[in-house]
Design a protein around this motif. Sequence first.
Motif, PDB file in Angstrom:
ATOM      1  N   THR A 168       0.843  -1.187   0.000  1.00  0.00           N
ATOM      2  CA  THR A 168       0.000   0.000   0.000  1.00  0.00           C
ATOM      3  C   THR A 168       0.876   1.233   0.000  1.00  0.00           C
ATOM      4  OG1 THR A 168      -0.109   0.013   2.412  1.00  0.00           O
ATOM      5  CG2 THR A 168      -1.848  -1.177   1.250  1.00  0.00           C
ATOM      6  N   LEU A 169       0.236   2.364  -0.212  1.00  0.00           N
ATOM      7  CA  LEU A 169       0.953   3.620  -0.182  1.00  0.00           C
ATOM      8  C   LEU A 169       0.655   4.349   1.102  1.00  0.00           C
ATOM      9  CD1 LEU A 169       0.602   3.032  -3.373  1.00  0.00           C
ATOM     10  CD2 LEU A 169       1.271   5.402  -3.578  1.00  0.00           C
ATOM     11  N   GLN A 170       1.545   5.252   1.453  1.00  0.00           N
ATOM     12  CA  GLN A 170       1.278   6.122   2.582  1.00  0.00           C
ATOM     13  C   GLN A 170       1.864   7.495   2.307  1.00  0.00           C
ATOM     14  OE1 GLN A 170       3.377   5.389   6.255  1.00  0.00           O
ATOM     15  NE2 GLN A 170       4.839   4.054   5.240  1.00  0.00           N
ATOM     16  N   ALA A 171       1.180   8.500   2.824  1.00  0.00           N
ATOM     17  CA  ALA A 171       1.689   9.860   2.723  1.00  0.00           C
ATOM     18  C   ALA A 171       2.529  10.146   3.947  1.00  0.00           C
ATOM     19  CB  ALA A 171       0.540  10.854   2.622  1.00  0.00           C
ATOM     20  N   ALA A 206      -0.516  10.665   8.855  1.00  0.00           N
ATOM     21  CA  ALA A 206      -1.427  11.029   7.771  1.00  0.00           C
ATOM     22  C   ALA A 206      -2.037  12.391   8.045  1.00  0.00           C
ATOM     23  CB  ALA A 206      -2.523   9.968   7.623  1.00  0.00           C
ATOM     24  N   THR A 246      -5.206  11.982   2.879  1.00  0.00           N
ATOM     25  CA  THR A 246      -5.246  10.772   2.074  1.00  0.00           C
ATOM     26  C   THR A 246      -6.694  10.312   2.001  1.00  0.00           C
ATOM     27  OG1 THR A 246      -4.769   9.425   4.041  1.00  0.00           O
ATOM     28  CG2 THR A 246      -2.916  10.090   2.659  1.00  0.00           C
ATOM     29  N   THR A 252      -4.810  12.154  -7.974  1.00  0.00           N
ATOM     30  CA  THR A 252      -4.374  10.777  -7.789  1.00  0.00           C
ATOM     31  C   THR A 252      -2.893  10.716  -8.120  1.00  0.00           C
ATOM     32  OG1 THR A 252      -6.565   9.921  -8.333  1.00  0.00           O
ATOM     33  CG2 THR A 252      -4.716   8.384  -8.474  1.00  0.00           C
ATOM     34  N   THR A 275      -1.087   3.931  -6.640  1.00  0.00           N
ATOM     35  CA  THR A 275      -1.329   5.358  -6.564  1.00  0.00           C
ATOM     36  C   THR A 275      -2.085   5.686  -5.282  1.00  0.00           C
ATOM     37  OG1 THR A 275      -3.392   5.167  -7.823  1.00  0.00           O
ATOM     38  CG2 THR A 275      -1.379   5.666  -9.065  1.00  0.00           C
ATOM     39  N   ARG A 276      -2.072   6.935  -4.919  1.00  0.00           N
ATOM     40  CA  ARG A 276      -2.763   7.414  -3.724  1.00  0.00           C
ATOM     41  C   ARG A 276      -3.587   8.635  -4.102  1.00  0.00           C
ATOM     42  NH1 ARG A 276      -4.797   5.923   0.836  1.00  0.00           N
ATOM     43  NH2 ARG A 276      -2.886   4.945   1.545  1.00  0.00           N
ATOM     44  N   ARG A 277      -4.865   8.623  -3.739  1.00  0.00           N
ATOM     45  CA  ARG A 277      -5.742   9.761  -3.998  1.00  0.00           C
ATOM     46  C   ARG A 277      -5.670  10.698  -2.798  1.00  0.00           C
ATOM     47  NH1 ARG A 277     -11.668  10.467  -3.895  1.00  0.00           N
ATOM     48  NH2 ARG A 277     -12.263  11.917  -5.549  1.00  0.00           N
ATOM     49  N   VAL A 278      -5.436  11.966  -3.059  1.00  0.00           N
ATOM     50  CA  VAL A 278      -5.258  12.932  -1.986  1.00  0.00           C
ATOM     51  C   VAL A 278      -6.098  14.171  -2.261  1.00  0.00           C
ATOM     52  CG1 VAL A 278      -2.898  12.144  -1.552  1.00  0.00           C
ATOM     53  CG2 VAL A 278      -3.298  14.108  -3.053  1.00  0.00           C
ATOM     54  N   VAL A 331       4.783  10.504  -1.188  1.00  0.00           N
ATOM     55  CA  VAL A 331       3.985   9.291  -1.293  1.00  0.00           C
ATOM     56  C   VAL A 331       4.930   8.122  -1.504  1.00  0.00           C
ATOM     57  CG1 VAL A 331       2.197   8.102  -2.590  1.00  0.00           C
ATOM     58  CG2 VAL A 331       2.021  10.555  -2.197  1.00  0.00           C
TER      59      VAL A 331
END
Length: 706
Positions: free
Chosen positions: A444-447, A582, A704, A678, A608-611, A603
């Motif tokens: 997974t992704l993380q900010a 986060a 996030t 994204t 991908t991560r939607r922010v 990121v």
Amino acid sequence: MRKNIVHCFTAALLLLLSQSAGIAAPIAALNAPEGFNPGPDIITGDIGEIGDLAQFGSSGTQVGLGVSTTSCNAGNVVVNFVVLPSPNHPVIMHNLYRMSGGAGQNERFEQIGQSWVKHAFGADQADNCFACQPGGDFSHLGVGCSDTYANYQNATQSGLGSRAFINPFTGVFQSASNNHAGHAHTGTSHRILVEGSDLNTTLNPGASYYTEVQYISSDEYSWCQSHPGQCNMYNNTSYRRYDVSGTTNFSFSPAGATVRMAPAITAWTGATIHPIEPAPGVDGRAFLAYKVTNPSAGVWHYEYALYNENLDRAIQSFSVPLGCGITLSNLGFHAPLNHPGFANDGTAGAAGYSNAAWNSNQTTAALSWSSESFAQNQNANAVRWGTSYNFRFDSDKPPRATNATIGFFKTGSPITVAILGPNACDVAPTPTPTPTPTPTATPTLQAVNISTRMRVETGDNVLIGGFIVTGTQPKKVIVRAIGPSLNVQGAPVAGRLADTTLELIGPGGAIATNDNWRTGGQEAEIIASQLPPTSDLESAIIATLPANTTAYTAVVRGAGNATGVGQVEVYDLERSVDSQLANISTRGRVQTGDNVMIGGIIVEGSGTRRVLVRALGPSLNIGGVPMSGRLSDPTLELRDGSGTLLASNDNWRTSQEADIIATNVAPADNLESAIVATLPAAAYTTIVRGTGGTSGIALVEAFTLP
């Protein structure tokens, strides 16, 4: 091509051109077509159209080169090409680079040559890039039109002027900027100046070469000032690869097409490149590129290149943090040749810019390089616009995420930029991680939040950083407030806080406070984290924070209500636990020039991560009472790691309104700004300004989203 016969025209043409020299501002094209950028936008459309890179002379061990250049107007307003003595025309810079070294001949990317600038003297109306639209003439490059200078014209020494006269961001220069009185020319004078040994194919087997051209026009800056958000000063540079043959006399052949609107540094295979923009809207941009290789077992080679595209203040120092018993070897520095001094060349005393190598200084804390300061020598060998300098070393330690520190030559406080550097510590010493050369994908992704530096004042204008811990387990962090140790090469950051205080606040109120980190009862634990502040007057708190509560807040003040530049940092000390930092935020006073608010999102992971990023001002309140001095109308930009603008917003309902409402965190005031995006794993920058150059307290936030 009219430009090829222009020297055959009579004095009647020169008189006609001089009569038009009073035209000082770009003229809007009639019925300007859609699809062009707003305002004047001159780009380097082609390199080598009328004459490829060629040798035009030599002097001792050095050679002088020239190459054909083509400009194109990608804007919907014509560009001034008025002949000297009018300063209303573009100037054209030429550089040469070499990529070489290592098993793949791409370990390093060095600038090996630079020229003076060509002063444009008239505009053809050709179709080399786009369909040329009516409206231009010989003194004005029309919308979509192109203009070419042959390689011999760009090598004609009397048509070239010193870079010292040019402000590369504003495009402003004097009317006598190519004064050749009082000096004689050799075969290399003013042309692309290169040491023959840097081209010798016997000495450089397998190397590849790149010519770079940049057009600079004051029309673009003038338009940007009167039309905020329509600034076209960052796409003017292009490059082209060439093959070289010869050992003393050289010939060149193109090895690919012109790569438009990208500096040559982007051709460096495998490099990571970050933009440097210390004063958005006030000065230009530079780039820090780096690459780490592993040439043999237990040895890592670190290569850094600082490229200054159009930053007038120039760069004077570069520092990489060390620590934990690191061993270094093979320290190196490389810079392109500065031209020798000539009478009327714009340098102090007409002495020319220095070619002295930068001094290196290694301590247990950092490895640094620096030139003389501006106060010591106005002609010092600084990284001026259109040049790239290299710094390198080998280490017995593998790369970890850290921050390099960059100091400026003429003006401005030092800044930090994310890099990979040698570090033997178990904990990464920076809250701005970047991928290693061989990253391992995560599911997974993380900010991840980053440190924020800005001016700390009193009352509501202190520096406040916020974050949320999400997940299933508590998160151990260290929070630091830095001030006294903010410096570059031992030189303090101008106006830094002399003594910081720090308060960490949670949902139940104050969690901990600290003035001097050694006196807070956590001295041993802070030292064990490998992240103790450098100065005893700085503050630090270690805390283990429950997940899924309301936001945590770190408040930085000056001891005794002192003011100055401070920095708040939050480091994740337990990345292995099932939780993450986060919904990061920073609140402070947005000013102008160097003091706009610049935040960031890193990121990590795969996919991908939607922010959602938002900039708040009018709705800021304390306990329902409107905050005094809040920013009345913020604007927001989201840029990628290379500085490219991904999205911008002034009032959030004017774009993405439905998407923003669906997040359930839409701004409360229609004058506030928001962007939904994204994002793949990378570094991103957010910039908050006040509309019309206004100032006030603002909050930038990154959420996030599912």
